[in-house]
Design a protein around this motif. Structure first.
Motif, PDB file in Angstrom:
ATOM      1  N   PRO A   9       5.333  -4.910   1.126  1.00 56.47           N
ATOM      2  CA  PRO A   9       5.825  -3.840   0.445  1.00 56.47           C
ATOM      3  C   PRO A   9       5.369  -2.518   1.051  1.00 56.47           C
ATOM      4  CG  PRO A   9       4.402  -4.870  -1.082  1.00 56.47           C
ATOM      5  CD  PRO A   9       4.546  -5.650   0.096  1.00 56.47           C
ATOM      6  N   PHE A  25       4.931   1.723   0.865  1.00 53.97           N
ATOM      7  CA  PHE A  25       5.609   3.009   0.553  1.00 53.97           C
ATOM      8  C   PHE A  25       4.735   4.253   1.026  1.00 53.97           C
ATOM      9  CE2 PHE A  25       5.481   6.613  -2.638  1.00 53.97           C
ATOM     10  CZ  PHE A  25       6.888   7.118  -2.604  1.00 53.97           C
ATOM     11  N   GLU A  37       3.250   4.320   4.013  1.00 53.44           N
ATOM     12  CA  GLU A  37       2.208   3.663   4.685  1.00 53.44           C
ATOM     13  C   GLU A  37       1.798   3.897   6.236  1.00 53.44           C
ATOM     14  OE1 GLU A  37      -0.111   2.632   2.520  1.00 53.44           O
ATOM     15  OE2 GLU A  37       0.445   1.466   1.230  1.00 53.44           O
ATOM     16  N   ASP A  66      10.058   0.926   1.018  1.00 52.68           N
ATOM     17  CA  ASP A  66      10.434   1.237  -0.172  1.00 52.68           C
ATOM     18  C   ASP A  66      10.541   2.718  -0.350  1.00 52.68           C
ATOM     19  OD1 ASP A  66      11.066   1.151  -3.038  1.00 52.68           O
ATOM     20  OD2 ASP A  66       8.997   1.094  -3.678  1.00 52.68           O
ATOM     21  N   ASN A 121      12.972   5.055  -3.251  1.00 53.63           N
ATOM     22  CA  ASN A 121      11.844   4.385  -3.926  1.00 53.63           C
ATOM     23  C   ASN A 121      12.034   3.750  -5.235  1.00 53.63           C
ATOM     24  OD1 ASN A 121       8.891   5.494  -5.420  1.00 53.63           O
ATOM     25  ND2 ASN A 121       9.052   3.928  -3.754  1.00 53.63           N
ATOM     26  N   LEU A 128       6.963  -0.753  -6.646  1.00 53.34           N
ATOM     27  CA  LEU A 128       6.619  -1.902  -6.003  1.00 53.34           C
ATOM     28  C   LEU A 128       7.223  -3.231  -6.579  1.00 53.34           C
ATOM     29  CD1 LEU A 128       4.434  -3.645  -4.438  1.00 53.34           C
ATOM     30  CD2 LEU A 128       2.848  -3.032  -6.266  1.00 53.34           C
ATOM     31  N   ALA A 157       0.266  -3.619   1.637  1.00 50.47           N
ATOM     32  CA  ALA A 157       0.166  -3.018   3.080  1.00 50.47           C
ATOM     33  C   ALA A 157      -1.209  -2.621   3.536  1.00 50.47           C
ATOM     34  CB  ALA A 157       1.304  -1.935   3.378  1.00 50.47           C
ATOM     35  N   ASP A 158      -1.824  -2.421   2.511  1.00 56.40           N
ATOM     36  CA  ASP A 158      -3.258  -1.900   2.892  1.00 56.40           C
ATOM     37  C   ASP A 158      -4.358  -2.924   2.984  1.00 56.40           C
ATOM     38  OD1 ASP A 158      -3.664  -2.750   0.265  1.00 56.40           O
ATOM     39  OD2 ASP A 158      -3.847  -0.693  -0.703  1.00 56.40           O
ATOM     40  N   GLN A 166      -5.926  -4.881   1.101  1.00 54.25           N
ATOM     41  CA  GLN A 166      -7.089  -4.968   0.186  1.00 54.25           C
ATOM     42  C   GLN A 166      -7.365  -6.412  -0.364  1.00 54.25           C
ATOM     43  OE1 GLN A 166      -6.172  -1.337  -2.560  1.00 54.25           O
ATOM     44  NE2 GLN A 166      -8.238  -1.404  -2.444  1.00 54.25           N
ATOM     45  N   LYS A 207     -10.608   2.291 -12.035  1.00 52.28           N
ATOM     46  CA  LYS A 207      -9.518   1.249 -11.797  1.00 52.28           C
ATOM     47  C   LYS A 207     -10.079   0.021 -12.553  1.00 52.28           C
ATOM     48  CE  LYS A 207      -5.884   0.018  -9.167  1.00 52.28           C
ATOM     49  NZ  LYS A 207      -4.777   0.558  -8.383  1.00 52.28           N
ATOM     50  N   ARG A 221     -11.916  -8.580  -3.195  1.00 52.36           N
ATOM     51  CA  ARG A 221     -11.217  -7.307  -3.141  1.00 52.36           C
ATOM     52  C   ARG A 221     -11.763  -6.277  -2.077  1.00 52.36           C
ATOM     53  NH1 ARG A 221      -5.956  -5.067  -4.237  1.00 52.36           N
ATOM     54  NH2 ARG A 221      -6.038  -3.055  -5.118  1.00 52.36           N
ATOM     55  N   ARG A 255      -9.424  -0.177   0.924  1.00 60.21           N
ATOM     56  CA  ARG A 255      -8.187   0.182   1.595  1.00 60.21           C
ATOM     57  C   ARG A 255      -8.433   0.410   3.075  1.00 60.21           C
ATOM     58  NH1 ARG A 255      -2.929   2.515   1.593  1.00 60.21           N
ATOM     59  NH2 ARG A 255      -1.965   2.106  -0.127  1.00 60.21           N
ATOM     60  N   SER A 310      -4.255   5.532  -2.304  1.00 60.54           N
ATOM     61  CA  SER A 310      -3.450   4.665  -3.292  1.00 60.54           C
ATOM     62  C   SER A 310      -2.287   5.423  -3.570  1.00 60.54           C
ATOM     63  CB  SER A 310      -4.234   4.739  -4.474  1.00 60.54           C
ATOM     64  OG  SER A 310      -3.646   3.857  -5.494  1.00 60.54           O
ATOM     65  N   LYS A 311      -1.066   4.669  -3.974  1.00 55.81           N
ATOM     66  CA  LYS A 311       0.158   5.048  -4.303  1.00 55.81           C
ATOM     67  C   LYS A 311       0.310   4.927  -5.541  1.00 55.81           C
ATOM     68  CE  LYS A 311       0.965   5.940   0.154  1.00 55.81           C
ATOM     69  NZ  LYS A 311      -0.287   5.279   0.498  1.00 55.81           N
ATOM     70  N   PHE A 312      -0.420   4.288  -6.383  1.00 53.80           N
ATOM     71  CA  PHE A 312      -0.589   4.332  -7.674  1.00 53.80           C
ATOM     72  C   PHE A 312      -1.314   5.370  -8.386  1.00 53.80           C
ATOM     73  CE2 PHE A 312       1.235   0.479  -6.888  1.00 53.80           C
ATOM     74  CZ  PHE A 312       2.263   0.095  -7.819  1.00 53.80           C
ATOM     75  N   ARG A 356       1.457   6.369 -12.709  1.00 51.36           N
ATOM     76  CA  ARG A 356       2.389   4.998 -12.490  1.00 51.36           C
ATOM     77  C   ARG A 356       1.760   3.961 -12.903  1.00 51.36           C
ATOM     78  NH1 ARG A 356       5.185   5.913  -6.852  1.00 51.36           N
ATOM     79  NH2 ARG A 356       6.580   3.900  -7.449  1.00 51.36           N
TER      80      ARG A 356
HETATM   81  N1  UDP Z   1       4.077   0.415  -3.035  1.00 48.77           N
HETATM   82  C1  UDP Z   1       5.404   0.408  -2.897  1.00 48.77           C
HETATM   83  N2  UDP Z   1       6.384   1.118  -3.698  1.00 48.77           N
HETATM   84  C2  UDP Z   1       5.886   2.170  -4.515  1.00 48.77           C
HETATM   85  C3  UDP Z   1       4.383   2.014  -4.894  1.00 48.77           C
HETATM   86  C4  UDP Z   1       3.534   1.191  -3.867  1.00 48.77           C
HETATM   87  O1  UDP Z   1       6.043  -0.763  -2.344  1.00 48.77           O
HETATM   88  O2  UDP Z   1       6.440   2.821  -5.062  1.00 48.77           O
HETATM   89  C5  UDP Z   1       3.134  -0.508  -2.255  1.00 48.77           C
HETATM   90  C6  UDP Z   1       2.240  -0.022  -1.406  1.00 48.77           C
HETATM   91  O3  UDP Z   1       3.031   0.522  -0.037  1.00 48.77           O
HETATM   92  C7  UDP Z   1       1.260  -1.079  -1.189  1.00 48.77           C
HETATM   93  C8  UDP Z   1       1.294  -1.804  -2.527  1.00 48.77           C
HETATM   94  O4  UDP Z   1       2.440  -1.376  -3.109  1.00 48.77           O
HETATM   95  O5  UDP Z   1       1.579  -1.777  -0.075  1.00 48.77           O
HETATM   96  C9  UDP Z   1       0.183  -1.374  -3.484  1.00 48.77           C
HETATM   97  O6  UDP Z   1       0.016   0.046  -3.521  1.00 48.77           O
HETATM   98  P1  UDP Z   1      -1.529   0.655  -3.261  1.00 48.77           P
HETATM   99  O7  UDP Z   1      -2.439   0.051  -2.268  1.00 48.77           O
HETATM  100  O8  UDP Z   1      -1.337   2.025  -3.361  1.00 48.77           O
HETATM  101  O9  UDP Z   1      -2.005   0.523  -4.819  1.00 48.77           O
HETATM  102  P2  UDP Z   1      -3.515   0.112  -5.366  1.00 48.77           P
HETATM  103  O10 UDP Z   1      -4.093  -1.116  -4.648  1.00 48.77           O
HETATM  104  O11 UDP Z   1      -4.361   1.284  -5.209  1.00 48.77           O
HETATM  105  O12 UDP Z   1      -3.167  -0.556  -6.690  1.00 48.77           O
END
Ligand code: UDP
Ligand code: MG
Length: 321
Positions: free
Chosen positions: A16, A18, A20, A55, A83, A86, A109-110, A112, A146, A210, A213, A218-220, A224
């Motif tokens: 997924p 968003f 990226e 997304d 959008n 996730l 996608a990152d 992690q 986090k 873990r 990135r 982060s997209k969160f 969110r």
């Molecule tokens: N993502 C998505 N839609 C959204 C928000 C996030 O598809 O509305 C995807 C984002 O591209 C990534 C994954 O969800 O592949 C996890 O997001 P992120 O790494 O930003 O979150 P974190 O690791 O900080 O929890």
């Protein structure tokens, strides 16, 4: 499922995305290398592929996905009309991928989550597991805040009787059968992590550390995360409502006691000013009522969303499929 051990399963890795654009090229390269290695070792079928799910990104994510899909035969991409978040992006990707794949692995996608455990996931699938969870045994790469919020979220969910796996995010393998069953949960506000334990299929786990990135941020946002946490609780448990009912009953008992006390005080002509206690209880009860209304509203809102039975997503564009 693989009928017989000599038939190699077709695997899809769903990513997924968003906004990226910063990580996509590197992610594609690494995942492709890992997939090629699996194919070379004859552990998965030649038809295995990567599927990027855009997304509703507002940056160059789709052009990059499209370009990757046209250049590499093993990369495909879809783009959602907006959008959707996730959970829905994951579902869309898994459902599309399961049309041709025997099993689907989802990964952020990152990167992690450690792609080094993918072969292990595939092996466990070949041995009969329909669900293979990726579990983080080391989260030191995540920020302390986090980790703290995540751990209190798991505790709260547990206290509310929701069975999720601690430190498991959305890095997992699901068989086609598991995805079919998942699709039968028609709810719009889907919290996939909470539903998977209900699918009633054999499960297995792999563990990994873990990682930070690859690039981008982060997209969160905090908001969110709060939203996801609220979904994760209200979609699975009616215990907050039960607590409210019990609290209401308790207040009634207290009110009865107070009534007796007031009558006795009146009869004994010992009426006290009592302004402060009155104000205090007023605020206290006012607070309880407001919280109660909030919780009830939460559930009614959910009912409202669910009864509309709206389609969860639309795929606007496809490449390489
Ligand atoms: N993502 C998505 N839609 C959204 C928000 C996030 O598809 O509305 C995807 C984002 O591209 C990534 C994954 O969800 O592949 C996890 O997001 P992120 O790494 O930003 O979150 P974190 O690791 O900080 O929890
Ligand atoms: Mg991440």
């Amino acid at each position: 499922m693989t009928e017989g051990k000599n038939i190699r399963p077709a695997i899809a890795i769903v990513v997924p995305c968003f906004n990226e654009e910063a990580v996509l090229a590197a992610t594609a390269e690494r995942l492709l290398a890992s997939l090629d290695a699996l194919i070379e070792r004859q552990e998965v079928a030649e038809s295995s592929f990567l599927l990027f799910v855009d997304d509703g990104s507002t940056d160059a994510t789709w052009p990059i996905c499209h370009d990757l899909a046209t250049r590499h035969p093993r990369i495909a991409a879809i783009s959602l009309s907006r959008n959707e978040g996730l959970q829905v992006a994951l579902l869309a990707g898994m459902e599309v991928a399961a049309d041709t794949a025997d099993a689907v692995i989802t990964i952020d996608a990152d990167l992690q989550d450690d792609i080094a455990v993918i072969p292990e996931m595939v092996r466990l699938f070949s041995e009969g597991a329909h669900i293979v969870y990726g579990v983080r045994h080391d989260r030191s790469a995540d920020t302390p805040s986090k980790r703290r919020t995540a751990s209190s979220f798991y505790r709260l969910q547990h206290a509310l009787g929701i069975k999720t796996l601690k430190n498991h995010a959305d890095f997992r393998l699901l068989s086609r059968e598991a995805i079919t069953r998942l699709g039968q949960f028609g709810e719009r506000n889907i919290f996939i992590r909470g539903i998977i334990p209900m699918l009633g299929l054999p499960t297995a786990q792999v563990s990994y550390a873990r990682l930070p990135r690859l690039a981008g941020h982060s997209k969160f946002s905090t908001m969110r995360m709060v939203n996801l946490a609220i979904d994760g609780i209200t979609s699975f448990s009616i215990r907050p409502m039960r607590v409210l009912t019990i609290l209401g009953l308790l207040f009634l008992v207290i009110a009865l006691g107070m009534a007796v006390y007031v009558v006795v005080a009146l009869l004994m002509k010992r009426t006290i000013p009592g302004w402060s206690s009155l104000m205090l209880s007023l605020w206290f009860i006012g607070g309880c009522i407001t919280i109660g209304l909030g919780i009830i509203g939460e559930y009614i809102g959910r009912i409202y969303i669910e009864v509309k039975h709206r389609p969860r997503y639309f795929i606007n564009r496809r490449a390489g499929l």
